[in-house]
Design a protein around this motif. Structure first.
Motif, PDB file in Angstrom:
ATOM      1  N   LEU A  41     -18.891 -51.520 -13.504  1.00  0.00           N
ATOM      2  CA  LEU A  41     -19.296 -51.096 -12.165  1.00  0.00           C
ATOM      3  C   LEU A  41     -20.632 -50.388 -12.283  1.00  0.00           C
ATOM      4  CD1 LEU A  41     -18.909 -50.424  -9.142  1.00  0.00           C
ATOM      5  CD2 LEU A  41     -17.587 -48.414  -9.874  1.00  0.00           C
ATOM      6  N   VAL A  42     -21.615 -50.835 -11.509  1.00  0.00           N
ATOM      7  CA  VAL A  42     -22.930 -50.202 -11.486  1.00  0.00           C
ATOM      8  C   VAL A  42     -23.155 -49.649 -10.089  1.00  0.00           C
ATOM      9  CG1 VAL A  42     -25.410 -50.522 -11.779  1.00  0.00           C
ATOM     10  CG2 VAL A  42     -23.820 -51.844 -13.192  1.00  0.00           C
ATOM     11  N   THR A  43     -23.220 -48.314  -9.963  1.00  0.00           N
ATOM     12  CA  THR A  43     -23.578 -47.707  -8.686  1.00  0.00           C
ATOM     13  C   THR A  43     -25.095 -47.533  -8.660  1.00  0.00           C
ATOM     14  OG1 THR A  43     -23.352 -45.435  -9.468  1.00  0.00           O
ATOM     15  CG2 THR A  43     -21.365 -46.488  -8.567  1.00  0.00           C
ATOM     16  N   GLY A  44     -25.645 -47.375  -7.479  1.00  0.00           N
ATOM     17  CA  GLY A  44     -27.106 -47.300  -7.387  1.00  0.00           C
ATOM     18  C   GLY A  44     -27.748 -48.571  -7.906  1.00  0.00           C
ATOM     19  N   ALA A  45     -27.029 -49.678  -7.753  1.00  0.00           N
ATOM     20  CA  ALA A  45     -27.456 -50.943  -8.351  1.00  0.00           C
ATOM     21  C   ALA A  45     -28.731 -51.505  -7.734  1.00  0.00           C
ATOM     22  CB  ALA A  45     -26.333 -51.975  -8.245  1.00  0.00           C
ATOM     23  N   GLY A  46     -29.125 -51.017  -6.575  1.00  0.00           N
ATOM     24  CA  GLY A  46     -30.345 -51.496  -5.941  1.00  0.00           C
ATOM     25  C   GLY A  46     -31.597 -50.801  -6.436  1.00  0.00           C
ATOM     26  N   GLY A  47     -31.456 -49.750  -7.244  1.00  0.00           N
ATOM     27  CA  GLY A  47     -32.610 -49.038  -7.791  1.00  0.00           C
ATOM     28  C   GLY A  47     -33.029 -49.615  -9.125  1.00  0.00           C
ATOM     29  N   GLY A  50     -30.430 -49.091 -11.956  1.00  0.00           N
ATOM     30  CA  GLY A  50     -29.230 -49.841 -11.618  1.00  0.00           C
ATOM     31  C   GLY A  50     -29.407 -51.340 -11.801  1.00  0.00           C
ATOM     32  N   LEU A  51     -30.566 -51.865 -11.371  1.00  0.00           N
ATOM     33  CA  LEU A  51     -30.825 -53.294 -11.550  1.00  0.00           C
ATOM     34  C   LEU A  51     -30.892 -53.663 -13.025  1.00  0.00           C
ATOM     35  CD1 LEU A  51     -33.397 -54.057  -8.719  1.00  0.00           C
ATOM     36  CD2 LEU A  51     -31.097 -55.010  -8.971  1.00  0.00           C
ATOM     37  N   MET A  52     -31.477 -52.777 -13.828  1.00  0.00           N
ATOM     38  CA  MET A  52     -31.502 -53.029 -15.269  1.00  0.00           C
ATOM     39  C   MET A  52     -30.084 -53.086 -15.822  1.00  0.00           C
ATOM     40  SD  MET A  52     -34.601 -50.789 -16.777  1.00  0.00           S
ATOM     41  CE  MET A  52     -35.932 -50.361 -15.653  1.00  0.00           C
ATOM     42  N   ALA A  53     -29.213 -52.186 -15.358  1.00  0.00           N
ATOM     43  CA  ALA A  53     -27.828 -52.174 -15.828  1.00  0.00           C
ATOM     44  C   ALA A  53     -27.092 -53.445 -15.415  1.00  0.00           C
ATOM     45  CB  ALA A  53     -27.101 -50.939 -15.317  1.00  0.00           C
ATOM     46  N   VAL A  54     -27.348 -53.937 -14.200  1.00  0.00           N
ATOM     47  CA  VAL A  54     -26.753 -55.206 -13.759  1.00  0.00           C
ATOM     48  C   VAL A  54     -27.184 -56.330 -14.693  1.00  0.00           C
ATOM     49  CG1 VAL A  54     -26.768 -56.964 -11.933  1.00  0.00           C
ATOM     50  CG2 VAL A  54     -26.498 -54.545 -11.334  1.00  0.00           C
ATOM     51  N   GLU A  55     -28.466 -56.429 -14.941  1.00  0.00           N
ATOM     52  CA  GLU A  55     -28.999 -57.504 -15.788  1.00  0.00           C
ATOM     53  C   GLU A  55     -28.477 -57.387 -17.227  1.00  0.00           C
ATOM     54  OE1 GLU A  55     -33.217 -59.770 -16.370  1.00  0.00           O
ATOM     55  OE2 GLU A  55     -33.284 -57.617 -16.018  1.00  0.00           O
ATOM     56  N   LEU A  56     -28.483 -56.180 -17.777  1.00  0.00           N
ATOM     57  CA  LEU A  56     -27.993 -55.983 -19.140  1.00  0.00           C
ATOM     58  C   LEU A  56     -26.493 -56.259 -19.228  1.00  0.00           C
ATOM     59  CD1 LEU A  56     -29.970 -52.755 -20.042  1.00  0.00           C
ATOM     60  CD2 LEU A  56     -30.168 -54.957 -21.208  1.00  0.00           C
ATOM     61  N   GLY A  57     -25.745 -55.831 -18.215  1.00  0.00           N
ATOM     62  CA  GLY A  57     -24.311 -56.102 -18.211  1.00  0.00           C
ATOM     63  C   GLY A  57     -24.007 -57.581 -18.259  1.00  0.00           C
ATOM     64  N   LYS A  58     -24.732 -58.355 -17.479  1.00  0.00           N
ATOM     65  CA  LYS A  58     -24.551 -59.810 -17.498  1.00  0.00           C
ATOM     66  C   LYS A  58     -24.927 -60.378 -18.865  1.00  0.00           C
ATOM     67  CE  LYS A  58     -23.094 -62.126 -15.141  1.00  0.00           C
ATOM     68  NZ  LYS A  58     -21.640 -62.454 -15.088  1.00  0.00           N
ATOM     69  N   ALA A  59     -26.021 -59.887 -19.439  1.00  0.00           N
ATOM     70  CA  ALA A  59     -26.449 -60.364 -20.758  1.00  0.00           C
ATOM     71  C   ALA A  59     -25.403 -60.050 -21.831  1.00  0.00           C
ATOM     72  CB  ALA A  59     -27.794 -59.740 -21.130  1.00  0.00           C
ATOM     73  N   ILE A  65     -19.836 -55.590 -11.151  1.00  0.00           N
ATOM     74  CA  ILE A  65     -19.704 -55.204  -9.751  1.00  0.00           C
ATOM     75  C   ILE A  65     -20.885 -54.293  -9.440  1.00  0.00           C
ATOM     76  CG2 ILE A  65     -18.300 -54.060  -8.000  1.00  0.00           C
ATOM     77  CD1 ILE A  65     -15.889 -54.481  -9.955  1.00  0.00           C
ATOM     78  N   ALA A  66     -21.763 -54.734  -8.560  1.00  0.00           N
ATOM     79  CA  ALA A  66     -22.920 -53.940  -8.158  1.00  0.00           C
ATOM     80  C   ALA A  66     -22.594 -53.227  -6.856  1.00  0.00           C
ATOM     81  CB  ALA A  66     -24.141 -54.838  -7.970  1.00  0.00           C
ATOM     82  N   ALA A  67     -22.851 -51.932  -6.822  1.00  0.00           N
ATOM     83  CA  ALA A  67     -22.604 -51.144  -5.615  1.00  0.00           C
ATOM     84  C   ALA A  67     -23.910 -50.478  -5.199  1.00  0.00           C
ATOM     85  CB  ALA A  67     -21.530 -50.098  -5.879  1.00  0.00           C
ATOM     86  N   ALA A  68     -24.236 -50.595  -3.920  1.00  0.00           N
ATOM     87  CA  ALA A  68     -25.468 -50.015  -3.386  1.00  0.00           C
ATOM     88  C   ALA A  68     -25.260 -49.694  -1.912  1.00  0.00           C
ATOM     89  CB  ALA A  68     -26.650 -50.971  -3.577  1.00  0.00           C
ATOM     90  N   SER A  69     -26.282 -49.094  -1.313  1.00  0.00           N
ATOM     91  CA  SER A  69     -26.150 -48.575   0.049  1.00  0.00           C
ATOM     92  C   SER A  69     -26.637 -49.512   1.144  1.00  0.00           C
ATOM     93  CB  SER A  69     -26.906 -47.250   0.162  1.00  0.00           C
ATOM     94  OG  SER A  69     -28.285 -47.460  -0.106  1.00  0.00           O
ATOM     95  N   ASP A 107     -13.875 -51.034 -17.024  1.00  0.00           N
ATOM     96  CA  ASP A 107     -13.970 -50.617 -18.423  1.00  0.00           C
ATOM     97  C   ASP A 107     -15.139 -49.663 -18.634  1.00  0.00           C
ATOM     98  OD1 ASP A 107     -11.852 -52.412 -19.705  1.00  0.00           O
ATOM     99  OD2 ASP A 107     -13.048 -53.830 -18.533  1.00  0.00           O
ATOM    100  N   VAL A 108     -16.234 -49.919 -17.918  1.00  0.00           N
ATOM    101  CA  VAL A 108     -17.421 -49.075 -18.016  1.00  0.00           C
ATOM    102  C   VAL A 108     -17.982 -48.878 -16.610  1.00  0.00           C
ATOM    103  CG1 VAL A 108     -19.781 -48.867 -18.946  1.00  0.00           C
ATOM    104  CG2 VAL A 108     -17.978 -49.909 -20.344  1.00  0.00           C
ATOM    105  N   ILE A 109     -18.393 -47.643 -16.314  1.00  0.00           N
ATOM    106  CA  ILE A 109     -19.062 -47.342 -15.046  1.00  0.00           C
ATOM    107  C   ILE A 109     -20.428 -46.760 -15.361  1.00  0.00           C
ATOM    108  CG2 ILE A 109     -19.011 -45.987 -12.914  1.00  0.00           C
ATOM    109  CD1 ILE A 109     -15.930 -45.956 -13.175  1.00  0.00           C
ATOM    110  N   TYR A 110     -21.471 -47.402 -14.837  1.00  0.00           N
ATOM    111  CA  TYR A 110     -22.844 -46.917 -14.983  1.00  0.00           C
ATOM    112  C   TYR A 110     -23.182 -46.253 -13.655  1.00  0.00           C
ATOM    113  CZ  TYR A 110     -27.787 -46.946 -16.240  1.00  0.00           C
ATOM    114  OH  TYR A 110     -29.061 -46.575 -16.550  1.00  0.00           O
ATOM    115  N   GLU A 111     -23.282 -44.917 -13.663  1.00  0.00           N
ATOM    116  CA  GLU A 111     -23.357 -44.170 -12.413  1.00  0.00           C
ATOM    117  C   GLU A 111     -24.568 -43.231 -12.391  1.00  0.00           C
ATOM    118  OE1 GLU A 111     -23.339 -42.535  -9.187  1.00  0.00           O
ATOM    119  OE2 GLU A 111     -22.907 -40.954 -10.618  1.00  0.00           O
TER     120      GLU A 111
END
Length: 121
Positions: A41-47, A50-59, A65-69, A107-111
């Motif tokens: 789960l990546v919160t602040g995924a639009g910043g 957060g976007l780096m965490a989304v991309e790295l998580g996929k890699a 799961i991307a969460a943003a406002s 399993d992991v939350i990037y917050e």
């Protein structure tokens, strides 16, 4: 280590790019021990971070799961590879994540947001 700076980046952009991805990788792989097939789960995924965490998580092979406002930010997250998205300005984060994971914990939350979002994690 030394790296060549791409012509499209300023020195400041190049330094920030490397620092951001290194920090994200350290958080996900070295501290979080994220493994292929796990829920991230990546919160602040639009910043930026957060976007780096989304991309790295996929890699790293995670189910992201991307969460943003906003829906606009979440569209960018989808384009960066997020498997699922949650707009926490319209939806309850905990409830929506539970629906997505069918009741499993992530399993992991990037917050990187803090405040009320942190409390929901």
């Amino acid at each position: 280590a030394c790296h060549s700076l791409p012509a499209a980046l300023t020195f400041s952009q190049g330094a920030g790019f490397h620092m951001g991805y290194t920090t994200g990788y350290h958080a996900l792989a070295q501290r979080g021990h994220l493994k292929p097939g796990e829920w991230l789960l990546v919160t602040g995924a639009g910043g930026g971070m957060g976007l780096m965490a989304v991309e790295l998580g996929k890699a790293l092979g995670a189910k992201v799961i991307a969460a943003a406002s906003s829906d606009a930010k979440l569209e960018v997250c989808k384009n960066m590879g997020a498997d699922f998205v949650v707009n926490y300005s319209k939806q309850d984060l905990k409830d929506e994540v539970g629906k997505i994971t069918k009741g499993q914990f992530c399993d992991v939350i990037y917050e990187p947001v803090g405040g009320q979002i942190f409390d929901q994690c």
